[in-house]
Every structure is written in C-alpha cells, then in structure tokens.
Design a protein around this motif. Structure first.
Motif, PDB file in Angstrom:
ATOM      1  N   LEU A   1       0.825  -1.203   0.000  1.00 15.06           N
ATOM      2  CA  LEU A   1       0.000   0.000   0.000  1.00 15.06           C
ATOM      3  C   LEU A   1       0.862   1.257   0.000  1.00 15.06           C
ATOM      4  O   LEU A   1       0.557   2.234  -0.682  1.00 15.06           O
TER       5      LEU A   1
ATOM      6  N   GLY B   1      -5.538  -1.023  -4.093  1.00  9.45           N
ATOM      7  CA  GLY B   1      -6.431  -1.959  -3.445  1.00  9.45           C
ATOM      8  C   GLY B   1      -5.710  -3.259  -3.171  1.00  9.45           C
ATOM      9  O   GLY B   1      -4.627  -3.521  -3.714  1.00  9.45           O
TER      10      GLY B   1
ATOM     11  N   VAL C   1      -9.935   3.594  -3.006  1.00  7.88           N
ATOM     12  CA  VAL C   1      -9.032   2.667  -2.331  1.00  7.88           C
ATOM     13  C   VAL C   1      -9.881   1.510  -1.832  1.00  7.88           C
ATOM     14  O   VAL C   1     -10.923   1.715  -1.216  1.00  7.88           O
TER      15      VAL C   1
ATOM     16  N   LEU D   1     -10.048  -2.275   0.149  1.00  5.57           N
ATOM     17  CA  LEU D   1      -9.430  -3.303   0.974  1.00  5.57           C
ATOM     18  C   LEU D   1     -10.498  -4.280   1.424  1.00  5.57           C
ATOM     19  O   LEU D   1     -11.556  -3.872   1.902  1.00  5.57           O
TER      20      LEU D   1
ATOM     21  N   ALA E   1      -8.159  -4.893   5.853  1.00  2.58           N
ATOM     22  CA  ALA E   1      -8.362  -3.700   6.669  1.00  2.58           C
ATOM     23  C   ALA E   1      -8.123  -4.022   8.138  1.00  2.58           C
ATOM     24  O   ALA E   1      -7.533  -3.237   8.878  1.00  2.58           O
TER      25      ALA E   1
ATOM     26  N   GLY F   1     -13.967   5.969   0.714  1.00  6.75           N
ATOM     27  CA  GLY F   1     -13.384   5.604  -0.574  1.00  6.75           C
ATOM     28  C   GLY F   1     -13.563   6.628  -1.667  1.00  6.75           C
ATOM     29  O   GLY F   1     -13.375   6.326  -2.842  1.00  6.75           O
TER      30      GLY F   1
ATOM     31  N   ASP G   1      -0.357   8.358   4.144  1.00  6.21           N
ATOM     32  CA  ASP G   1      -1.120   8.347   2.898  1.00  6.21           C
ATOM     33  C   ASP G   1      -2.612   8.265   3.173  1.00  6.21           C
ATOM     34  O   ASP G   1      -3.051   8.189   4.328  1.00  6.21           O
ATOM     35  N   ARG G   2      -3.403   8.270   2.106  1.00  9.43           N
ATOM     36  CA  ARG G   2      -4.865   8.251   2.226  1.00  9.43           C
ATOM     37  C   ARG G   2      -5.376   6.962   2.861  1.00  9.43           C
ATOM     38  O   ARG G   2      -6.380   6.969   3.569  1.00  9.43           O
ATOM     39  N   THR G   3      -4.689   5.856   2.584  1.00 13.82           N
ATOM     40  CA  THR G   3      -5.123   4.587   3.163  1.00 13.82           C
ATOM     41  C   THR G   3      -5.018   4.625   4.680  1.00 13.82           C
ATOM     42  O   THR G   3      -5.943   4.228   5.395  1.00 13.82           O
ATOM     43  N   GLN G   4      -3.898   5.123   5.192  1.00  7.65           N
ATOM     44  CA  GLN G   4      -3.748   5.263   6.644  1.00  7.65           C
ATOM     45  C   GLN G   4      -4.795   6.230   7.193  1.00  7.65           C
ATOM     46  O   GLN G   4      -5.345   6.026   8.278  1.00  7.65           O
TER      47      GLN G   4
END
Length: 210
Positions: A97, A103, A126, A128, A133, A163, A195-198
């Motif tokens: 990631l 994804g 994004v 998961l 997740a 998302g 990042d955006r995922t975090q």
C-alpha cells in the motif's frame, strides 16, 4: 469495447493468469490486454500496453509486486494497481500500500466481487477486503487526535474513509479539487499519517467515518 477498462494480469502462476483472463473476458466493460509472469515483465508490459488497472501478485520470483509498484511509480505510469494475492499479513500488506497499491484483495475473492474491485479502483477508490483492513487496523499509526482537525477537515476525512476520490469530495462539499488536495495534505500532516489509506483507517478507528 472502446470504453472498456484495460487490465494487465501480473502473476507467476499460469493457471491463475488463465483463470483470471477467462473470467474477465466475459465482462462487458473489462478487456484483458496482456499478461506477465513476474514484476519486471509486468512493468515492461505496463509501459508498452498502458493498462488502466493492473492485477498484481505480491510474492513473485525476481522482481516482486512491491518493487514493481515502486518502478511503476518511478516511471510515472498512471495505472491503478490492485493486489490480488494469498498473503494478507500486515508485513505484506503495508509495504504494498505504501508503494502505491490502490487496493488489496485475497485470491479467493468471489469473481463478481473481483470485477467490482477492478471497477472501484479504476474509479479512483481505495479498496481493501475486510481481513486486510483488519490487519492494518491492528497496526497503531498516527499520533494526532480528532480535535486537531477543523470541521471541514473532518468532513473531508469522512469522505476519504468512504473511498471517495478528490474529485468526488470536491463535488460533495462544493469545493475545488485544489482545495480538497490542501485539506488532505493538512489532514496527513496533523495526524502524522503517510497516505490516504492510513487516513481512512484512522478515521474508522476514531469513528469519523460514521
């Protein structure tokens, strides 16, 4: 098929590549444009074929998926990469990631769900799977507090957690994309996130995505 999502499959197992191709070729809006058996060949094929989405395994001989992601980023390749793998441990998920995967799904994903995942990452989201997740949520990240954010930043963060891409956030909040990008940068800085995922996972942990 002029508007079809162009997909490149990168996996070292021929049976996996064949299975993915067989299923995806019956989708009206998805076109498989090529296959590669390792990360190096995947990067080369991505540069030549310019796919919209790349289905990438992580564990491959030679150049693995994480290194391939880094090389794609260095080349400025715009393809969205969806990791499709048997490995969902945190030590495998996080590097992928952080290297730019859009994804991360398990290989036993239902075929129709995989098609949906391809459409989702192509749209800028994004994605998961729940177990992925969960692995990330188990990792403490970010030292900031919800109170450090402005009301507008909390709104942006909530949409990130759902998302939404910057363009969608801008439309929902009646802002320019440039303003949204500024808010996202401020959120990452204030919460000490990479990042955006975090950011999305942080929002879930602190109840901001509700």
């Amino acid at each position: 098929m002029a508007d079809a999502i162009r997909v490149l499959i990168v996996d070292d197992h021929q049976v996996v590549r064949r299975g993915l191709r067989t299923f995806l070729e019956v989708q009206d809006d998805i076109e498989v444009v090529g296959e590669a058996a390792d990360g190096a060949a995947g990067v080369a094929s991505a540069q030549e074929l310019r796919p919209d989405v790349i289905l990438m395994d992580v564990k491959m001989p030679g150049t693995d998926g994480v290194e391939a992601l880094r090389q794609l980023s260095e080349h400025g390749n715009p393809a969205r990469v969806l990791i499709v793998t048997s490995f969902t441990e945190r030590r495998t998920v996080v590097p992928a990631l952080r290297a730019g995967a859009a994804g991360y799904v398990h290989k036993d994903i239902d075929p129709s769900a995989l098609a949906g995942a391809i459409r989702s990452v192509h749209a800028g989201h994004v994605l998961l799977q729940p177990e992925v997740a969960g692995a990330l949520l188990a990792q403490e990240s970010g030292g900031g507090r919800p109170g450090a954010l402005t009301d507008r930043e909390r709104e942006v963060l909530a949409l990130i957690a759902r998302g939404r891409a910057n363009r969608e956030i801008a439309r929902a909040l009646v802002l320019s994309e440039k303003t949204v990008k500024t808010h996202v940068s401020n959120i990452l800085m204030k919460l000490d996130l990479a990042d955006r995922t975090q950011a999305a996972l942080w929002a879930v942990r602190h109840g901001i995505s509700d």
